[in-house]
Design a protein around this motif. Structure first.
Motif, PDB file in Angstrom:
ATOM      1  N   GLY A  29      13.579 -11.934  18.167  1.00 49.03           N
ATOM      2  CA  GLY A  29      14.281 -11.820  16.901  1.00 49.03           C
ATOM      3  C   GLY A  29      13.692 -10.803  15.937  1.00 49.03           C
ATOM      4  N   PHE A  30      12.393 -10.566  16.027  1.00 48.62           N
ATOM      5  CA  PHE A  30      11.756  -9.639  15.105  1.00 48.62           C
ATOM      6  C   PHE A  30      11.416  -8.293  15.739  1.00 48.62           C
ATOM      7  CE2 PHE A  30      11.441 -13.485  12.747  1.00 48.62           C
ATOM      8  CZ  PHE A  30      11.436 -13.091  11.416  1.00 48.62           C
ATOM      9  N   ARG A  31      11.770  -8.112  16.979  1.00 49.85           N
ATOM     10  CA  ARG A  31      11.425  -6.890  17.710  1.00 49.85           C
ATOM     11  C   ARG A  31      11.929  -5.627  17.007  1.00 49.85           C
ATOM     12  NH1 ARG A  31      13.004  -7.631  23.524  1.00 49.85           N
ATOM     13  NH2 ARG A  31      11.152  -8.937  23.456  1.00 49.85           N
ATOM     14  N   VAL A  32      13.129  -5.664  16.457  1.00 48.67           N
ATOM     15  CA  VAL A  32      13.714  -4.481  15.826  1.00 48.67           C
ATOM     16  C   VAL A  32      13.298  -4.359  14.368  1.00 48.67           C
ATOM     17  CG1 VAL A  32      15.889  -3.391  15.148  1.00 48.67           C
ATOM     18  CG2 VAL A  32      15.672  -4.411  17.411  1.00 48.67           C
ATOM     19  N   ILE A  33      13.380  -5.449  13.609  1.00 48.63           N
ATOM     20  CA  ILE A  33      13.142  -5.350  12.165  1.00 48.63           C
ATOM     21  C   ILE A  33      11.663  -5.352  11.780  1.00 48.63           C
ATOM     22  CG2 ILE A  33      15.379  -6.309  11.569  1.00 48.63           C
ATOM     23  CD1 ILE A  33      13.945  -8.953  10.937  1.00 48.63           C
ATOM     24  N   ALA A  34      10.818  -5.880  12.646  1.00 47.63           N
ATOM     25  CA  ALA A  34       9.378  -5.915  12.360  1.00 47.63           C
ATOM     26  C   ALA A  34       8.616  -5.776  13.681  1.00 47.63           C
ATOM     27  CB  ALA A  34       8.997  -7.207  11.653  1.00 47.63           C
ATOM     28  N   PRO A  35       8.646  -4.587  14.278  1.00 42.36           N
ATOM     29  CA  PRO A  35       8.102  -4.402  15.625  1.00 42.36           C
ATOM     30  C   PRO A  35       6.610  -4.691  15.772  1.00 42.36           C
ATOM     31  CG  PRO A  35       8.737  -2.294  14.666  1.00 42.36           C
ATOM     32  CD  PRO A  35       9.201  -3.356  13.729  1.00 42.36           C
ATOM     33  N   ASP A  36       5.872  -4.722  14.677  1.00 44.11           N
ATOM     34  CA  ASP A  36       4.436  -4.999  14.776  1.00 44.11           C
ATOM     35  C   ASP A  36       4.108  -6.487  14.725  1.00 44.11           C
ATOM     36  OD1 ASP A  36       3.849  -2.305  15.008  1.00 44.11           O
ATOM     37  OD2 ASP A  36       3.628  -2.040  12.844  1.00 44.11           O
ATOM     38  N   SER A  37       5.096  -7.325  14.459  1.00 46.65           N
ATOM     39  CA  SER A  37       4.804  -8.753  14.388  1.00 46.65           C
ATOM     40  C   SER A  37       5.139  -9.452  15.696  1.00 46.65           C
ATOM     41  CB  SER A  37       5.535  -9.412  13.230  1.00 46.65           C
ATOM     42  OG  SER A  37       6.792  -8.880  13.025  1.00 46.65           O
ATOM     43  N   TRP A  38       4.277 -10.359  16.079  1.00 49.53           N
ATOM     44  CA  TRP A  38       4.477 -11.211  17.255  1.00 49.53           C
ATOM     45  C   TRP A  38       4.947 -10.423  18.469  1.00 49.53           C
ATOM     46  CZ3 TRP A  38       7.456 -12.914  12.802  1.00 49.53           C
ATOM     47  CH2 TRP A  38       6.693 -13.699  11.943  1.00 49.53           C
ATOM     48  N   GLN A  39       4.109  -9.535  18.918  1.00 47.12           N
ATOM     49  CA  GLN A  39       4.456  -8.688  20.061  1.00 47.12           C
ATOM     50  C   GLN A  39       4.394  -9.428  21.383  1.00 47.12           C
ATOM     51  OE1 GLN A  39       2.058  -5.173  19.793  1.00 47.12           O
ATOM     52  NE2 GLN A  39       3.078  -4.479  17.944  1.00 47.12           N
ATOM     53  N   THR A  40       3.666 -10.527  21.417  1.00 50.08           N
ATOM     54  CA  THR A  40       3.583 -11.311  22.650  1.00 50.08           C
ATOM     55  C   THR A  40       4.005 -12.744  22.377  1.00 50.08           C
ATOM     56  OG1 THR A  40       1.314 -12.084  22.330  1.00 50.08           O
ATOM     57  CG2 THR A  40       1.602  -9.920  23.395  1.00 50.08           C
ATOM     58  N   VAL A  41       4.379 -13.427  23.424  1.00 47.68           N
ATOM     59  CA  VAL A  41       4.756 -14.834  23.295  1.00 47.68           C
ATOM     60  C   VAL A  41       3.544 -15.657  22.857  1.00 47.68           C
ATOM     61  CG1 VAL A  41       5.616 -16.852  24.536  1.00 47.68           C
ATOM     62  CG2 VAL A  41       6.654 -14.624  24.937  1.00 47.68           C
ATOM     63  N   ASP A  42       2.354 -15.284  23.304  1.00 51.24           N
ATOM     64  CA  ASP A  42       1.146 -16.007  22.882  1.00 51.24           C
ATOM     65  C   ASP A  42       0.951 -15.914  21.373  1.00 51.24           C
ATOM     66  OD1 ASP A  42       0.504 -16.876  25.438  1.00 51.24           O
ATOM     67  OD2 ASP A  42      -0.849 -15.193  25.829  1.00 51.24           O
ATOM     68  N   GLU A  43       1.154 -14.726  20.801  1.00 56.93           N
ATOM     69  CA  GLU A  43       1.043 -14.558  19.347  1.00 56.93           C
ATOM     70  C   GLU A  43       2.104 -15.393  18.630  1.00 56.93           C
ATOM     71  OE1 GLU A  43      -0.603  -9.956  19.189  1.00 56.93           O
ATOM     72  OE2 GLU A  43       1.505 -10.347  18.776  1.00 56.93           O
TER      73      GLU A  43
END
Length: 79
Positions: A29-43
């Motif tokens: 959900g945040f991949r496009v609007i905030a690409p630096d947040s939660w890059q992995t499922v672990d995060e």
């Protein structure tokens, strides 16, 4: 024609199947609007766990039981 119903449920820290799906949704959900947040499922899983420890989460479930959305709140949101 059958109605597609969405069920809203409280998510608890031991609801691992929901938490895993919520973490996946967070990364996607945040991949496009905030690409630096939660890059992995672990995060993302760590974020969900943090919200569950200090606040609360609700999940929207499809008829199949799959998580199709979720919301979390923390005390610092003041609302």
């Amino acid at each position: 024609m059958s109605a597609n119903l969405v069920q809203i449920v409280d998510v608890r820290p031991d609801d691992q199947p929901y938490i895993e799906q919520m973490a996946h949704l967070l990364t996607i959900g945040f991949r496009v609007i905030a690409p630096d947040s939660w890059q992995t499922v672990d995060e993302a899983r760590e974020e969900v766990d943090d919200v569950l420890k200090e606040g609360f989460c609700r999940a929207a479930l499809a008829d199949s039981g799959a998580v199709i959305g979720w919301v979390g709140a923390l005390p610092e949101y003041y609302g």
